[in-house]
Motif scaffolding. Structure first.
Motif, PDB file in Angstrom:
ATOM      1  N   UNK A  12       0.838  -1.199   0.000  1.00 37.78           N
ATOM      2  CA  UNK A  12       0.000   0.000   0.000  1.00 37.78           C
ATOM      3  C   UNK A  12       0.873   1.250   0.000  1.00 37.78           C
ATOM      4  N   UNK A  13       0.493   2.227  -0.841  1.00 40.38           N
ATOM      5  CA  UNK A  13       1.195   3.508  -0.903  1.00 40.38           C
ATOM      6  C   UNK A  13       0.554   4.513   0.049  1.00 40.38           C
ATOM      7  N   UNK A  14       1.418   5.266   0.751  1.00 37.71           N
ATOM      8  CA  UNK A  14       1.004   6.370   1.604  1.00 37.71           C
ATOM      9  C   UNK A  14       1.870   7.572   1.250  1.00 37.71           C
ATOM     10  N   UNK A  15       1.480   8.738   1.714  1.00 38.15           N
ATOM     11  CA  UNK A  15       2.271   9.944   1.491  1.00 38.15           C
ATOM     12  C   UNK A  15       2.419  10.684   2.800  1.00 38.15           C
ATOM     13  N   UNK A  16       3.648  11.086   3.083  1.00 43.16           N
ATOM     14  CA  UNK A  16       3.898  12.011   4.185  1.00 43.16           C
ATOM     15  C   UNK A  16       4.425  13.290   3.578  1.00 43.16           C
ATOM     16  N   UNK A  17       3.964  14.407   4.107  1.00 41.31           N
ATOM     17  CA  UNK A  17       4.493  15.710   3.730  1.00 41.31           C
ATOM     18  C   UNK A  17       5.190  16.224   4.975  1.00 41.31           C
ATOM     19  N   UNK A  18       6.502  16.423   4.854  1.00 38.62           N
ATOM     20  CA  UNK A  18       7.333  16.721   6.006  1.00 38.62           C
ATOM     21  C   UNK A  18       7.826  18.161   5.942  1.00 38.62           C
ATOM     22  N   UNK A  19       7.629  18.892   7.026  1.00 38.02           N
ATOM     23  CA  UNK A  19       8.144  20.246   7.166  1.00 38.02           C
ATOM     24  C   UNK A  19       9.165  20.241   8.300  1.00 38.02           C
ATOM     25  N   UNK A  20      10.460  20.074   7.959  1.00 35.45           N
ATOM     26  CA  UNK A  20      11.475  20.016   9.015  1.00 35.45           C
ATOM     27  C   UNK A  20      11.538  21.283   9.863  1.00 35.45           C
ATOM     28  N   UNK A  21      11.384  22.446   9.242  1.00 36.31           N
ATOM     29  CA  UNK A  21      11.500  23.696   9.996  1.00 36.31           C
ATOM     30  C   UNK A  21      10.384  23.843  11.031  1.00 36.31           C
ATOM     31  N   UNK A  22       9.211  23.277  10.747  1.00 39.92           N
ATOM     32  CA  UNK A  22       8.093  23.324  11.694  1.00 39.92           C
ATOM     33  C   UNK A  22       8.002  22.061  12.550  1.00 39.92           C
ATOM     34  N   UNK A  23       8.870  21.092  12.270  1.00 39.14           N
ATOM     35  CA  UNK A  23       8.825  19.792  12.939  1.00 39.14           C
ATOM     36  C   UNK A  23       7.416  19.209  12.849  1.00 39.14           C
ATOM     37  N   UNK A  24       6.917  19.170  11.611  1.00 37.07           N
ATOM     38  CA  UNK A  24       5.539  18.789  11.353  1.00 37.07           C
ATOM     39  C   UNK A  24       5.487  17.761  10.225  1.00 37.07           C
ATOM     40  N   UNK A  25       4.650  16.750  10.394  1.00 30.42           N
ATOM     41  CA  UNK A  25       4.451  15.727   9.370  1.00 30.42           C
ATOM     42  C   UNK A  25       2.951  15.596   9.112  1.00 30.42           C
ATOM     43  N   UNK A  26       2.575  15.715   7.839  1.00 32.08           N
ATOM     44  CA  UNK A  26       1.203  15.436   7.423  1.00 32.08           C
ATOM     45  C   UNK A  26       1.197  14.020   6.871  1.00 32.08           C
ATOM     46  N   UNK A  27       0.348  13.182   7.419  1.00 27.91           N
ATOM     47  CA  UNK A  27       0.261  11.781   7.028  1.00 27.91           C
ATOM     48  C   UNK A  27      -0.994  11.584   6.198  1.00 27.91           C
ATOM     49  N   UNK A  28      -0.828  11.065   4.973  1.00 31.60           N
ATOM     50  CA  UNK A  28      -1.956  10.904   4.057  1.00 31.60           C
ATOM     51  C   UNK A  28      -2.039   9.459   3.583  1.00 31.60           C
ATOM     52  N   UNK A  29      -3.084   8.807   4.001  1.00 29.55           N
ATOM     53  CA  UNK A  29      -3.337   7.431   3.611  1.00 29.55           C
ATOM     54  C   UNK A  29      -4.628   7.416   2.802  1.00 29.55           C
TER      55      UNK A  29
END
Length: 160
Positions: A59-76
């Motif tokens: 299964x494919x998933x996508x994470x969008x990572x913002x290192x400067x904000x220490x934030x990860x958007x997880x998209x399944x």
């Protein structure tokens, strides 16, 4: 991803969005994969975020990572949650405004659609849009457009 990178270049957005090659995340042990991922993030520009497609095996998933904000958007595309407690990242956001995949074999195309939509958003308001769009769905026509774009892009390399 090289197709989307070309789109970013055309829009003068290369400093805003980067990509992490999914093949670099599946090679070696977990330490090697973590080092590879960390190195990719360190090559980024300040304020840049990264699209990180990943195949879990089936299964494919996508994470969008913002290192400067220490934030990860997880998209399944199946809308499963990522329940993680970590001291490494300030926030992990499960994106529920994303369209849910159609059928059981279309997750890769949905990840391509998510990435395409992010890249095409010049104001980078995609998080707000997705949180407020409710149950909007991609159609099979949307999936077919991505299939066609992908096929045309790949065919350019086979005719040389």
């Amino acid at each position: 991803m090289s197709f989307l990178r070309e789109k970013l270049k055309e829009s003068n957005m290369l400093n805003m969005i980067g990509f992490v090659d999914p093949s670099s995340l599946g090679v070696g042990n977990s330490t090697d994969r973590s080092r590879s991922f960390s190195a990719a993030l360190k090559r980024g520009k300040p304020g840049q975020f990264f699209l990180v497609p990943y195949n879990t095996g089936k299964h494919w998933i996508l994470s969008v990572v913002s290192p400067s904000e220490e934030l990860v958007y997880f998209m399944d595309p199946m809308k499963r949650r990522m329940d993680v407690t970590t001291d490494e990242w300030r926030t992990i956001v499960n994106q529920y405004g994303i369209p849910e995949q159609i059928g059981d074999k279309s997750c890769g195309y949905f990840i391509m659609l998510y990435m395409r939509e992010i890249v095409q958003d010049k104001e980078q308001n995609w998080t707000k849009k997705w949180l407020t769009r409710g149950d909007e769905k991609y159609t099979m026509q949307d999936v077919d457009v991505v299939r066609q774009e992908w096929a045309e892009y790949v065919l350019k390399f086979t005719s040389n």
